[in-house]
Design a protein around this motif. Structure first.
Motif, PDB file in Angstrom:
ATOM      1  N   ASP A   6       0.826  -1.211   0.000  1.00 52.08           N
ATOM      2  CA  ASP A   6       0.000   0.000   0.000  1.00 52.08           C
ATOM      3  C   ASP A   6       0.858   1.257   0.000  1.00 52.08           C
ATOM      4  OD1 ASP A   6      -2.454  -1.302  -0.051  1.00 52.08           O
ATOM      5  OD2 ASP A   6      -2.617  -1.392   2.133  1.00 52.08           O
ATOM      6  N   ILE A   7       1.953   1.250   0.747  1.00 53.03           N
ATOM      7  CA  ILE A   7       2.846   2.418   0.792  1.00 53.03           C
ATOM      8  C   ILE A   7       3.406   2.691  -0.606  1.00 53.03           C
ATOM      9  CG2 ILE A   7       5.077   3.263   1.659  1.00 53.03           C
ATOM     10  CD1 ILE A   7       4.368   1.768   4.321  1.00 53.03           C
ATOM     11  N   ASN A   8       3.850   1.623  -1.283  1.00 55.30           N
ATOM     12  CA  ASN A   8       4.379   1.788  -2.644  1.00 55.30           C
ATOM     13  C   ASN A   8       3.299   2.246  -3.616  1.00 55.30           C
ATOM     14  OD1 ASN A   8       6.949   1.009  -1.811  1.00 55.30           O
ATOM     15  ND2 ASN A   8       6.596  -1.138  -2.291  1.00 55.30           N
ATOM     16  N   LEU A   9       2.112   1.678  -3.468  1.00 53.48           N
ATOM     17  CA  LEU A   9       0.994   2.071  -4.332  1.00 53.48           C
ATOM     18  C   LEU A   9       0.647   3.545  -4.114  1.00 53.48           C
ATOM     19  CD1 LEU A   9      -1.170   1.195  -6.389  1.00 53.48           C
ATOM     20  CD2 LEU A   9      -2.598   0.525  -4.455  1.00 53.48           C
ATOM     21  N   LEU A  10       0.545   3.952  -2.856  1.00 54.89           N
ATOM     22  CA  LEU A  10       0.227   5.351  -2.540  1.00 54.89           C
ATOM     23  C   LEU A  10       1.296   6.303  -3.078  1.00 54.89           C
ATOM     24  CD1 LEU A  10      -1.155   4.978   1.071  1.00 54.89           C
ATOM     25  CD2 LEU A  10      -2.376   5.896  -0.894  1.00 54.89           C
ATOM     26  N   GLN A  11       2.539   5.915  -2.937  1.00 55.10           N
ATOM     27  CA  GLN A  11       3.629   6.745  -3.446  1.00 55.10           C
ATOM     28  C   GLN A  11       3.491   6.910  -4.964  1.00 55.10           C
ATOM     29  OE1 GLN A  11       7.528   5.145  -2.674  1.00 55.10           O
ATOM     30  NE2 GLN A  11       8.492   7.161  -2.801  1.00 55.10           N
ATOM     31  N   GLY A  12       3.208   5.813  -5.657  1.00 54.52           N
ATOM     32  CA  GLY A  12       3.011   5.879  -7.107  1.00 54.52           C
ATOM     33  C   GLY A  12       1.811   6.725  -7.490  1.00 54.52           C
ATOM     34  N   LEU A  13       0.718   6.585  -6.727  1.00 53.78           N
ATOM     35  CA  LEU A  13      -0.474   7.387  -7.016  1.00 53.78           C
ATOM     36  C   LEU A  13      -0.209   8.874  -6.805  1.00 53.78           C
ATOM     37  CD1 LEU A  13      -3.284   5.160  -5.461  1.00 53.78           C
ATOM     38  CD2 LEU A  13      -2.918   5.638  -7.895  1.00 53.78           C
ATOM     39  N   ARG A  14       0.533   9.181  -5.753  1.00 54.64           N
ATOM     40  CA  ARG A  14       0.839  10.594  -5.470  1.00 54.64           C
ATOM     41  C   ARG A  14       1.742  11.190  -6.560  1.00 54.64           C
ATOM     42  NH1 ARG A  14       0.676   9.044   0.583  1.00 54.64           N
ATOM     43  NH2 ARG A  14      -1.359   9.907   1.118  1.00 54.64           N
ATOM     44  N   GLN A  15       2.486  10.327  -7.244  1.00 57.53           N
ATOM     45  CA  GLN A  15       3.337  10.786  -8.349  1.00 57.53           C
ATOM     46  C   GLN A  15       2.607  10.687  -9.695  1.00 57.53           C
ATOM     47  OE1 GLN A  15       6.733   8.190  -7.838  1.00 57.53           O
ATOM     48  NE2 GLN A  15       7.528   9.385  -6.126  1.00 57.53           N
ATOM     49  N   GLN A  16       1.317  10.345  -9.644  1.00 62.31           N
ATOM     50  CA  GLN A  16       0.490  10.217 -10.855  1.00 62.31           C
ATOM     51  C   GLN A  16       1.018   9.151 -11.811  1.00 62.31           C
ATOM     52  OE1 GLN A  16      -2.534  12.123 -11.221  1.00 62.31           O
ATOM     53  NE2 GLN A  16      -2.048  12.477  -9.072  1.00 62.31           N
ATOM     54  N   SER A  17       1.570   8.082 -11.260  1.00 63.37           N
ATOM     55  CA  SER A  17       2.116   6.996 -12.069  1.00 63.37           C
ATOM     56  C   SER A  17       0.982   6.203 -12.724  1.00 63.37           C
ATOM     57  CB  SER A  17       2.940   6.058 -11.173  1.00 63.37           C
ATOM     58  OG  SER A  17       3.082   4.790 -11.772  1.00 63.37           O
ATOM     59  N   PRO A  18       1.001   6.088 -14.059  1.00 60.59           N
ATOM     60  CA  PRO A  18      -0.020   5.286 -14.745  1.00 60.59           C
ATOM     61  C   PRO A  18      -0.024   3.829 -14.269  1.00 60.59           C
ATOM     62  CG  PRO A  18       1.141   6.647 -16.331  1.00 60.59           C
ATOM     63  CD  PRO A  18       1.879   6.772 -15.022  1.00 60.59           C
ATOM     64  N   VAL A  57     -10.463   9.754  -7.141  1.00 61.12           N
ATOM     65  CA  VAL A  57      -9.424   9.086  -6.344  1.00 61.12           C
ATOM     66  C   VAL A  57      -8.045   9.557  -6.801  1.00 61.12           C
ATOM     67  CG1 VAL A  57      -8.282   6.856  -5.934  1.00 61.12           C
ATOM     68  CG2 VAL A  57     -10.770   7.040  -5.706  1.00 61.12           C
ATOM     69  N   PHE A  58      -7.801   9.535  -8.111  1.00 63.08           N
ATOM     70  CA  PHE A  58      -6.485   9.887  -8.629  1.00 63.08           C
ATOM     71  C   PHE A  58      -6.167  11.373  -8.424  1.00 63.08           C
ATOM     72  CE2 PHE A  58      -7.229   6.180 -11.756  1.00 63.08           C
ATOM     73  CZ  PHE A  58      -6.825   5.265 -10.799  1.00 63.08           C
ATOM     74  N   ARG A  59      -7.177  12.219  -8.549  1.00 66.90           N
ATOM     75  CA  ARG A  59      -6.952  13.662  -8.367  1.00 66.90           C
ATOM     76  C   ARG A  59      -6.763  14.046  -6.897  1.00 66.90           C
ATOM     77  NH1 ARG A  59     -11.375  16.115 -12.544  1.00 66.90           N
ATOM     78  NH2 ARG A  59     -10.126  15.787 -14.413  1.00 66.90           N
ATOM     79  N   ASN A  60      -7.421  13.317  -6.005  1.00 68.80           N
ATOM     80  CA  ASN A  60      -7.438  13.708  -4.595  1.00 68.80           C
ATOM     81  C   ASN A  60      -6.631  12.779  -3.684  1.00 68.80           C
ATOM     82  OD1 ASN A  60      -9.268  15.989  -4.877  1.00 68.80           O
ATOM     83  ND2 ASN A  60     -10.780  14.445  -5.422  1.00 68.80           N
ATOM     84  N   ILE A  61      -5.746  11.981  -4.259  1.00 68.84           N
ATOM     85  CA  ILE A  61      -4.988  11.024  -3.450  1.00 68.84           C
ATOM     86  C   ILE A  61      -4.181  11.726  -2.361  1.00 68.84           C
ATOM     87  CG2 ILE A  61      -2.971  10.911  -4.984  1.00 68.84           C
ATOM     88  CD1 ILE A  61      -4.644   7.965  -3.088  1.00 68.84           C
ATOM     89  N   GLY A  62      -3.810  12.958  -2.577  1.00 64.80           N
ATOM     90  CA  GLY A  62      -3.074  13.722  -1.564  1.00 64.80           C
ATOM     91  C   GLY A  62      -3.880  13.958  -0.293  1.00 64.80           C
ATOM     92  N   GLN A  63      -5.202  13.840  -0.384  1.00 65.04           N
ATOM     93  CA  GLN A  63      -6.059  14.047   0.783  1.00 65.04           C
ATOM     94  C   GLN A  63      -6.261  12.770   1.598  1.00 65.04           C
ATOM     95  OE1 GLN A  63      -9.739  15.788  -0.560  1.00 65.04           O
ATOM     96  NE2 GLN A  63      -8.683  17.454  -1.621  1.00 65.04           N
ATOM     97  N   TYR A  64      -5.826  11.633   1.066  1.00 62.75           N
ATOM     98  CA  TYR A  64      -5.989  10.368   1.786  1.00 62.75           C
ATOM     99  C   TYR A  64      -5.139  10.373   3.056  1.00 62.75           C
ATOM    100  CZ  TYR A  64      -5.313   5.560   3.192  1.00 62.75           C
ATOM    101  OH  TYR A  64      -5.223   4.421   3.952  1.00 62.75           O
ATOM    102  N   ASP A  65      -5.747   9.954   4.163  1.00 59.54           N
ATOM    103  CA  ASP A  65      -5.069   9.898   5.460  1.00 59.54           C
ATOM    104  C   ASP A  65      -5.172   8.478   6.010  1.00 59.54           C
ATOM    105  OD1 ASP A  65      -4.150  10.135   8.052  1.00 59.54           O
ATOM    106  OD2 ASP A  65      -5.453  11.820   8.574  1.00 59.54           O
ATOM    107  N   ALA A  66      -4.059   7.764   6.013  1.00 62.82           N
ATOM    108  CA  ALA A  66      -4.031   6.376   6.476  1.00 62.82           C
ATOM    109  C   ALA A  66      -4.372   6.246   7.952  1.00 62.82           C
ATOM    110  CB  ALA A  66      -2.657   5.767   6.201  1.00 62.82           C
ATOM    111  N   GLU A  67      -4.305   7.334   8.701  1.00 62.47           N
ATOM    112  CA  GLU A  67      -4.658   7.309  10.127  1.00 62.47           C
ATOM    113  C   GLU A  67      -6.172   7.194  10.312  1.00 62.47           C
ATOM    114  OE1 GLU A  67      -2.427   7.407  12.752  1.00 62.47           O
ATOM    115  OE2 GLU A  67      -0.904   7.197  11.189  1.00 62.47           O
ATOM    116  N   LYS A  68      -6.932   7.664   9.334  1.00 61.92           N
ATOM    117  CA  LYS A  68      -8.395   7.674   9.448  1.00 61.92           C
ATOM    118  C   LYS A  68      -9.051   6.419   8.904  1.00 61.92           C
ATOM    119  CE  LYS A  68      -9.008  12.671   9.339  1.00 61.92           C
ATOM    120  NZ  LYS A  68      -9.610  13.795   8.608  1.00 61.92           N
ATOM    121  N   SER A  69      -8.477   5.838   7.845  1.00 64.78           N
ATOM    122  CA  SER A  69      -9.105   4.667   7.227  1.00 64.78           C
ATOM    123  C   SER A  69      -8.112   3.959   6.318  1.00 64.78           C
ATOM    124  CB  SER A  69     -10.329   5.090   6.402  1.00 64.78           C
ATOM    125  OG  SER A  69      -9.921   5.757   5.219  1.00 64.78           O
ATOM    126  N   SER A  70      -8.518   2.756   5.909  1.00 66.10           N
ATOM    127  CA  SER A  70      -7.733   2.047   4.900  1.00 66.10           C
ATOM    128  C   SER A  70      -7.996   2.697   3.543  1.00 66.10           C
ATOM    129  CB  SER A  70      -8.149   0.571   4.858  1.00 66.10           C
ATOM    130  OG  SER A  70      -9.470   0.461   4.343  1.00 66.10           O
TER     131      SER A  70
END
Length: 186
Positions: A6-18, A57-70
């Motif tokens: 999930d950490i790797n996936l989130l990092q890729g999403l935050r970098q807009q990786s296709p 999801v892709f536009r707002n991934i920066g707003q995701y907070d792992a402390e609040k939910s999966s």
């Protein structure tokens, strides 16, 4: 608990990786579409909402907070909100069961549990038919709890309410569903 995947996936999403976006679609797409189509029952409309969900999801991934939910629960929240928003704006003609006399509220939990406790194929079919007679927000709570097996806490996060509110709404909706099933059987 967030995994290394999930950490790797989130990092890729935050970098807009296709590639990360594709992995997200593969990992969560089927569940999201199932959630959306249970609320937005016309497949073409559900496909439109599904696309809107992942764009958001892709536009707002920066707003995701792992402390609040999966991540799954966060995406479910977006899917729920997009589905409800779509239904409000489309104002499609729908007929819902309304318990004007409060009969459903007076049902005992034991009566309701007898129907939902050990569902057989006939009961499952009746439940599916009865779900169509519930307003979208009630249908969503039932489907998240029974089909997606979400916890009350996760449903509360998705619907932006309290777990105790979800529990009482779930109880009321189950009773309402029971009344609809009895009407369908008669």
């Amino acid at each position: 608990m967030i995994t290394e995947i999930d950490i790797n996936l989130l990092q890729g999403l935050r970098q807009q990786s296709p590639q990360a976006q594709q992995q997200t679609l593969e990992r969560y797409g089927r569940d999201v579409f199932a959630q959306v189509v249970r609320l937005v029952t016309v497949v073409e409309n559900a496909e439109e909402v599904y696309q809107d969900v992942f764009i958001k999801v892709f536009r707002n991934i920066g707003q995701y907070d792992a402390e609040k939910s999966s991540l799954r629960t966060w995406i479910s929240r977006i899917a729920y909100n997009e589905s409800i928003t779509f239904l409000r704006h489309k104002r499609l003609p729908m007929v819902y069961y309304e318990d004007r006399e409060g009969e459903a509220e007076r049902l005992s939990d034991a009566e309701v549990e007898a129907t939902f406790g050990q569902p057989n194929p006939e009961t499952v079919q009746l439940i599916r038919a009865a779900l169509q007679h519930l307003p979208p927000d009630e249908r969503a709570i039932i489907t998240m709890f029974y089909y997606e097996e979400m916890s009350l806490k996760d449903i509360a996060y998705v619907t932006e309410s309290l777990p105790t509110t979800v529990a009482s709404k779930l109880s009321r909706t189950r009773k309402k569903l029971y009344k609809i099933i009895k009407m369908l059987q008669s």
